[in-house]
Write a protein that holds these residues in place. Structure first.
Motif, PDB file in Angstrom:
ATOM      1  N   SER B  96       0.485 -15.394 -10.213  1.00  0.00           N
ATOM      2  CA  SER B  96      -0.808 -15.629 -10.481  1.00  0.00           C
ATOM      3  C   SER B  96      -1.714 -15.494  -9.156  1.00  0.00           C
ATOM      4  CB  SER B  96      -0.904 -17.035 -11.172  1.00  0.00           C
ATOM      5  OG  SER B  96      -0.913 -18.060 -10.167  1.00  0.00           O
ATOM      6  N   GLN B  97      -1.204 -15.826  -7.964  1.00  0.00           N
ATOM      7  CA  GLN B  97      -2.087 -15.734  -6.669  1.00  0.00           C
ATOM      8  C   GLN B  97      -1.200 -14.716  -5.872  1.00  0.00           C
ATOM      9  OE1 GLN B  97      -3.752 -19.470  -5.635  1.00  0.00           O
ATOM     10  NE2 GLN B  97      -2.250 -20.258  -6.480  1.00  0.00           N
ATOM     11  N   LEU B  98      -1.064 -13.699  -6.301  1.00  0.00           N
ATOM     12  CA  LEU B  98       0.100 -12.533  -5.738  1.00  0.00           C
ATOM     13  C   LEU B  98      -0.366 -12.232  -4.255  1.00  0.00           C
ATOM     14  CD1 LEU B  98       2.843 -11.471  -6.101  1.00  0.00           C
ATOM     15  CD2 LEU B  98       1.813  -9.676  -7.142  1.00  0.00           C
ATOM     16  N   GLU B  99      -1.851 -11.851  -4.177  1.00  0.00           N
ATOM     17  CA  GLU B  99      -2.336 -11.396  -2.991  1.00  0.00           C
ATOM     18  C   GLU B  99      -2.018 -12.309  -1.729  1.00  0.00           C
ATOM     19  OE1 GLU B  99      -6.085  -9.681  -3.221  1.00  0.00           O
ATOM     20  OE2 GLU B  99      -6.460  -9.603  -0.939  1.00  0.00           O
ATOM     21  N   ARG B 100      -2.478 -13.584  -1.822  1.00  0.00           N
ATOM     22  CA  ARG B 100      -2.384 -14.411  -0.544  1.00  0.00           C
ATOM     23  C   ARG B 100      -0.815 -14.754  -0.540  1.00  0.00           C
ATOM     24  NH1 ARG B 100      -3.656 -19.375  -1.758  1.00  0.00           N
ATOM     25  NH2 ARG B 100      -1.466 -19.705  -1.547  1.00  0.00           N
ATOM     26  N   ALA B 259       0.132  -2.476  -2.304  1.00  0.00           N
ATOM     27  CA  ALA B 259       1.267  -2.480  -2.833  1.00  0.00           C
ATOM     28  C   ALA B 259       1.082  -3.152  -4.326  1.00  0.00           C
ATOM     29  CB  ALA B 259       2.233  -3.380  -2.155  1.00  0.00           C
ATOM     30  N   ILE B 260       0.108  -4.021  -4.381  1.00  0.00           N
ATOM     31  CA  ILE B 260       0.005  -4.325  -5.742  1.00  0.00           C
ATOM     32  C   ILE B 260      -1.043  -3.930  -6.689  1.00  0.00           C
ATOM     33  CG2 ILE B 260       0.857  -6.759  -4.880  1.00  0.00           C
ATOM     34  CD1 ILE B 260      -2.040  -7.715  -4.824  1.00  0.00           C
ATOM     35  N   LEU B 261      -1.796  -2.854  -6.042  1.00  0.00           N
ATOM     36  CA  LEU B 261      -2.562  -2.240  -6.777  1.00  0.00           C
ATOM     37  C   LEU B 261      -2.338  -1.667  -8.134  1.00  0.00           C
ATOM     38  CD1 LEU B 261      -5.751  -1.624  -6.594  1.00  0.00           C
ATOM     39  CD2 LEU B 261      -4.954   0.662  -5.741  1.00  0.00           C
ATOM     40  N   ASN B 262      -1.288  -0.938  -8.101  1.00  0.00           N
ATOM     41  CA  ASN B 262      -0.880  -0.267  -9.452  1.00  0.00           C
ATOM     42  C   ASN B 262       0.209  -0.960 -10.138  1.00  0.00           C
ATOM     43  OD1 ASN B 262       1.455   0.344  -7.813  1.00  0.00           O
ATOM     44  ND2 ASN B 262       1.515   2.379  -7.877  1.00  0.00           N
ATOM     45  N   SER B 263       0.565  -2.256  -9.626  1.00  0.00           N
ATOM     46  CA  SER B 263       1.619  -3.068 -10.495  1.00  0.00           C
ATOM     47  C   SER B 263       0.870  -4.322 -11.205  1.00  0.00           C
ATOM     48  CB  SER B 263       2.575  -3.337  -9.452  1.00  0.00           C
ATOM     49  OG  SER B 263       2.083  -3.592  -8.195  1.00  0.00           O
ATOM     50  N   ILE B 264      -0.195  -4.716 -10.864  1.00  0.00           N
ATOM     51  CA  ILE B 264      -1.125  -5.622 -11.610  1.00  0.00           C
ATOM     52  C   ILE B 264      -2.234  -4.887 -12.552  1.00  0.00           C
ATOM     53  CG2 ILE B 264      -2.214  -7.624 -11.870  1.00  0.00           C
ATOM     54  CD1 ILE B 264      -1.213  -8.396  -9.218  1.00  0.00           C
TER      55      ILE B 264
END
Lengths: 76, 680
Positions: B96-100, B259-264
Motif C-alpha cells: 500500500s506504500q510501495l514507492e517508499r 519499475a512500479i509504473l506499469n504494475s500498479i
C-alpha cells in the motif's frame, strides 16, 4: 526562496534543494525527500511540527526540519 | 537455542511498519531467541523455521529506512548483511506504500546475496484501489516477488518455497537499481577504476555507489586497495558530485517509479486523494491529541493492572498461610532453615510472581499499541515538549507511566526506536517517583512538617525536574553520544491488531523477563534475607545492622543514623515495605526473623501511632528531611533494577544506573540535610 513550511494545508510543491547537513539529508532522502519530488502539506498548525504527504506516505517533520527543505513552483 | 551451523541463514530486512515482526513471528512461532547484537544494547531476535525435515535460521534485522549507517540500527543491519553474509535476504515492502518501502530494497540489491521481495499488506492495497500485477513487478524488479497478507497468514508457504529456490543460487548478482544517466556515467567511471583492484569478496557495485554517497566505510575499503593515479582520479570524480546521497536517492526513486509504473493500476474511484480519518485529525491535534495520548497511556496502564491484579491478590493471599504451612513442615529444623523457607524463599517467590504478572500485562498492552500504529501519533503530539529536555516524543509514554510504576516505564522505553534516545529515557524513567514512594514520603513528612507538606512536595518535584534535565544532558553529552536530529518520522497507516503477533510478543518477552529479571530479583532478595537474618528477632544482631553501623560515619554526613540508613538500603527491596522496615528497626513490628518476611505481611504488622511516636522521638527534622530526599532519589525497587537488566541485557548498564542513582540519592540527602540544619 520558499521553504516547505510555507505551504498551506492542501498545497503541493516540488522539492528544489536542501539546506541541511549530511546526516539530515541522509535521513530525509531515505524517507523519500529527494530533488524534484512532489510533496503535499497535510497538516500545519500553530508553530508545531507539520505533516506532509510524500511518495505514498505521511511523514511528520519538525518545523525547523521543514525549513531546511526548499521548494519551487507551488502546484496548488 | 543457538543458530545451527549447517542450516541456511535468512536475514529478514524491511522498513519499519512493513509487517516484518508479523512475518518473523509467524515463521518462528515460539522457537525464538532474544538476545543483544554483540556488544550493543539493541535487541536481536533469531529463530528457526522447520518444515518437512529441513530448517532455516531466521535473523530479524532492525527495521530501518536505509543502510546509510546514520544510526546504530542501520549500522547493525548493514554490518550483518556485509559481514555475516546470510544465504538469502527477504526484504519486506508494503504494497500500500510501495514507492517508499522499496527504497531499502534498492540498497540491498547492491549486495552479493540472493534477494526475495515479500510484498506485504496486499489486502490494504486492494482496499485503497491499488491493483498490483505481481508478475509484471517481478519482471521489473528482477527478483522473485511474493504477495502476502501476513496479518492473515497469507503467503507464508509461498515465501518459504521461493526462499528455497533462491538458496539454490549460491550468490546473488548485484544490481544497480538507479535511473539517472548523468549519475550512471560517473558511476561507470568510478567503477572502472576499482574493478581490478578490489577483491571479489566485496560487491564492487556497493562500494562504488557508497563512494558517491560519501560513505566513510566504503571509503576505507577503497583506500585500502586502490592507490596512486586511480585513487586520485576517483577522489576527484567523487568530490565533483555534490550531495552525492541526494542524487543516488533520487536515481533510486526514479528507478522505483519506473519499475512500479506499469504494475500498479489505480482504480478510478481512488483519485490519489489524501483522505484522513477524523480520528487521526484529532490524534494529531496539538491539544486534543495530547488528551487522547494521556488517555491511551492511562488505559494501557489500567489494562496491565487488570491482568496483574488477580494474580497479585491470590499471591498475596497465599503468602500468609503458605508461610505458616512452611513453618509447620520444618518445625523440627534449625531456626535459620525455617526462616530461609518461610521468611526468605516464599516471600521472594511471591514478589517475583507478582512482578511477573504485572510485566505480562504491560507487554500485552504495549504489544497492542505497537501493532496498531498509534504510537507515532503520540510521539508527534509530544515532540515539542519533550524536545525541551532533549528527548523525542516517544519518550513521553515511558516517563508518564513511571508515575504509576517504574517497571512499566522501563519496559515502555522499548517503543523508542533510536538507541540513544532509548538509553537516555531508560535512565530518566527511574528518577520519576512512583506511587509507592509517596506513601512513605507522606507518612514521614507529616510527622515533622505537617502543614508545610505541600511545600515539601513542591520541593521534591522541583528537584525531580532539575534531576531529569541534568541527567538527560549529562548522558547525551558523555555516555550515549549521538547527533541530535529533529523530528523526521513516518506516520504509518493504522492497522487492526493481530492477536497472534501480540501473543507471541508477550510470550517471548515474558519468558525472557522471567529468566533474567527473575534470577536477579531472587538473588538480591535472598541476599537481603541473609543479611538481615537474626536468630532472636532482634534486628540489631543482624549483619545488616553491623553494616549500617560500619557506614555510620558516611551516612552521618547526610544526617542519617544507622537505622535510617538501613531503612534506605532495605527500601531497595521494595519501597512499599520501607515503613515496615522502619517499624522493625524501631522495635515496633512483630519480631520477624528477617526483613524479607515483611513481604508476607505487606505494610501492616505495626501500629501507625507507635511508629510515628518512635520516629518523632529519635529523629531530628533535618535528618527526616535528608531521609525523605535520599529515599526519594535512591535506587528504584529491585523490580525496576531487574527490569533494567532484562531490557538492556547488560550488567554494566544495570550496575552503572544503580550507582548513578545511589550517588544522586547521597547528594540530594546531603543538600537537604544542610538546608534542614539551617531552617530548623
Amino acid at each position: 526562496m520558499n521553504t516547505l513550511d510555507s505551504l498551506n494545508n492542501g498545497e503541493q510543491a516540488i522539492i528544489h534543494k536542501f539546506s541541511g547537513g549530511k546526516s539530515f539529508i541522509n535521513r530525509v532522502a531515505a524517507m523519500g525527500f529527494t530533488l524534484e519530488a512532489e510533496v503535499t502539506m497535510i497538516s500545519k498548525r500553530g508553530r508545531g511540527p507539520v505533516i506532509v504527504y510524500i511518495r505514498d506516505s505521511e511523514v511528520a517533520l519538525g518545523r525547523s526540519e521543514a525549513e531546511k527543505i526548499i521548494i519551487k513552483e507551488n502546484l496548488k | 537455542m543457538n543458530p545451527e551451523i549447517n542450516i541456511p541463514t535468512i536475514a529478514l530486512a524491511g522498513q519499519p511498519n512493513t509487517g516484518k515482526s508479523t512475518v518473523f513471528n509467524s515463521l518462528t512461532g515460539s522457537k525464538q531467541h532474544v538476545g543483544n547484537w554483540p556488544g550493543k544494547t539493541v535487541e536481536k531476535k533469531t529463530g528457526t523455521y522447520r518444515y518437512n525435515g529441513s530448517a532455516l535460521n531466521i535473523v530479524d534485522l532492525p527495521g530501518t529506512y536505509s543502510l546509510t549507517s546514520a544510526s546504530l540500527e542501520e549500522k547493525i543491519a548493514r554490518d550483518f548483511l556485509l559481514n555475516e553474509r546470510p544465504d538469502a535476504v527477504v526484504v519486506m515492502a508494503d504494497a500500500s506504500q510501495l514507492e517508499r518501502t522499496l527504497y531499502l530494497f534498492t540498497e540491498i540489491r547492491l549486495l552479493k546475496v540472493p534477494v526475495v521481495l515479500a510484498l506485504n499488506m496486499m489486502d490494504v492495497a486492494r482496499e485503497q484501489g491499488k491493483n498490483i500485477d505481481v508478475s509484471a513487478l517481478q519482471e521489473n524488479l528482477g527478483v522473485p516477488v511474493v504477495p502476502m497478507t501476513a496479518s492473515r497468514a497469507k503467503g507464508l508457504d509461498d515465501l518459504i518455497s521461493v526462499i528455497n529456490n533462491s538458496l539454490k543460487k549460491k550468490n546473488g548478482s548485484p544490481a544497480l537499481c538507479m535511473e539517472d544517466n548523468k549519475l550512471l556515467n560517473k558511476y561507470s567511471e568510478i567503477y572502472s577504476l576499482l574493478d581490478d583492484e578490489i577483491p571479489n569478496e566485496y560487491s564492487k557495485e556497493w562500494i562504488a555507489v557508497k563512494l558517491i554517497e560519501k560513505d566513510e566505510e566504503a571509503n576505507l575499503v577503497f583506500n585500502r586497495y586502490v592507490s596512486g593515479k586511480k585513487l586520485e582520479t576517483a577522489e576527484k570524480l567523487v568530490t565533483e558530485i555534490k550531495d552525492g546521497i541526494l542524487h543516488v536517492a533520487g536515481a533510486r526513486y526514479n528507478w522505483i517509479r519506473k519499475a512500479i509504473l506499469n504494475s500498479i493500476k489505480l482504480l478510478p474511484s481512488d483519485e490519489k486523494k489524501i483522505r484522513r480519518k477524523n480520528f487521526d485529525r484529532a490524534a494529531t491535534h496539538p491539544i486534543w491529541g495530547k488528551f487522547i495520548a494521556v488517555g491511551i497511556i492511562l488505559l494501557t496502564f489500567i489494562t496491565a493492572m487488570i491482568i496483574a491484579i488477580p494474580v497479585m491478590s491470590v499471591a498475596q493471599l497465599l503468602m500468609g498461610p503458605g508461610s505458616g504451612a512452611l513453618r509447620d513442615i520444618f518445625s523440627g529444623a534449625p531456626l535459620w532453615v525455617i526462616s530461609f523457607f518461610a521468611d526468605g524463599l516464599l516471600p521472594v517467590t511471591g514478589v517475583a510472581v507478582m512482578m511477573f504478572s504485572f510485566i505480562l500485562g504491560v507487554y500485552f498492552a504495549f504489544g497492542i499499541l505497537e501493532d496498531i500504529g498509534y504510537l507515532a501519533r503520540l510521539a508527534y503530539v509530544f515532540d515539542r515538549p519533550m524536545n525541551r529536555i532533549g528527548l523525542h516524543g516517544k519518550s513521553f509514554m515511558p516517563l508518564l507511566m513511571s508515575f504509576g510504576c517504574n517497571i512499566a516505564g522501563v519496559t515502555g522505553t522499548r517503543v523508542i526506536d533510536s538507541w540513544q534516545q532509548r538509553m537516555v529515557t531508560l535512565v530518566m524513567v527511574s528518577i520519576i517517583p512512583c506511587m509507592a514512594l509517596w506513601a512513605v514520603v507522606s507518612f514521614v513528612g507529616v510527622i515533622f512538617f505537617g502543614a508545610a507538606m505541600p511545600l515539601l512536595i513542591i520541593a521534591l518535584l522541583a528537584v525531580v525536574a532539575v534531576h531529569l534535565t541534568f541527567t538527560s544532558a549529562l548522558f547525551r553529552k558523555f555516555i550515549v553520544k549521538g547527533e541530535k536530529t529533529g523530528l523526521i518520522m513516518e506516520l504509518p497507516p493504522y492497522h487492526k491488531p493481530n492477536w497472534k503477533t501480540i501473543w507471541s510478543y508477550v510470550w517471548v518477552h515474558s519468558k525472557d523477563f522471567l529468566k533474567r529479571a527473575g534470577t536477579l530479583i531472587a538473588l538480591i532478595s535472598l541476599a537481603v534475607w541473609a543479611l538481615s537474618y537474626q536468630h532472636d528477632g532482634n534486628i540489631e544482631n543482624s549483619i545488616l545492622a553491623a553494616i549500617g553501623k560500619f557506614f555510620d560515619p558516611v551516612s552521618g554526613l547526610i544526617g542519617l543514623d544507622w537505622k535510617l540508613f538501613i531503612a534506605l538500603i532495605a527500601a531497595i527491596a521494595a519501597k512499599e515495605a520501607s515503613l515496615s522496615v522502619l517499624a522493625v528497626l524501631y522495635g515496633i513490628g512483630d519480631g520477624a526473623s528477617s526483613i524479607t518476611s515483611l513481604f508476607v505481611s505487606g505494610t501492616g504488622g505495626f501500629e501507625n501511632a507507635a511508629l510515628t511516636g518512635a520516629i518523632a522521638q529519635s529523629v531530628s527534622p533535618a535528618s527526616a528531611l535528608a531521609f525523605i530526599f535520599a529515599f526519594f532519589f535512591s535506587i528504584p525497587c529491585i523490580g525496576t533494577v531487574a527490569t533494567i537488566y532484562s531490557e538492556t541485557r547488560s550488567f554494566k548498564w544495570t550496575a552503572g544506573c544503580s550507582a548513578y542513582y545511589l550517588l544522586a540519592s547521597f547528594i540530594a540527602g546531603g543538600i537537604a540535610y544542610r538546608i534542614g540544619l539551617m531552617i530548623f
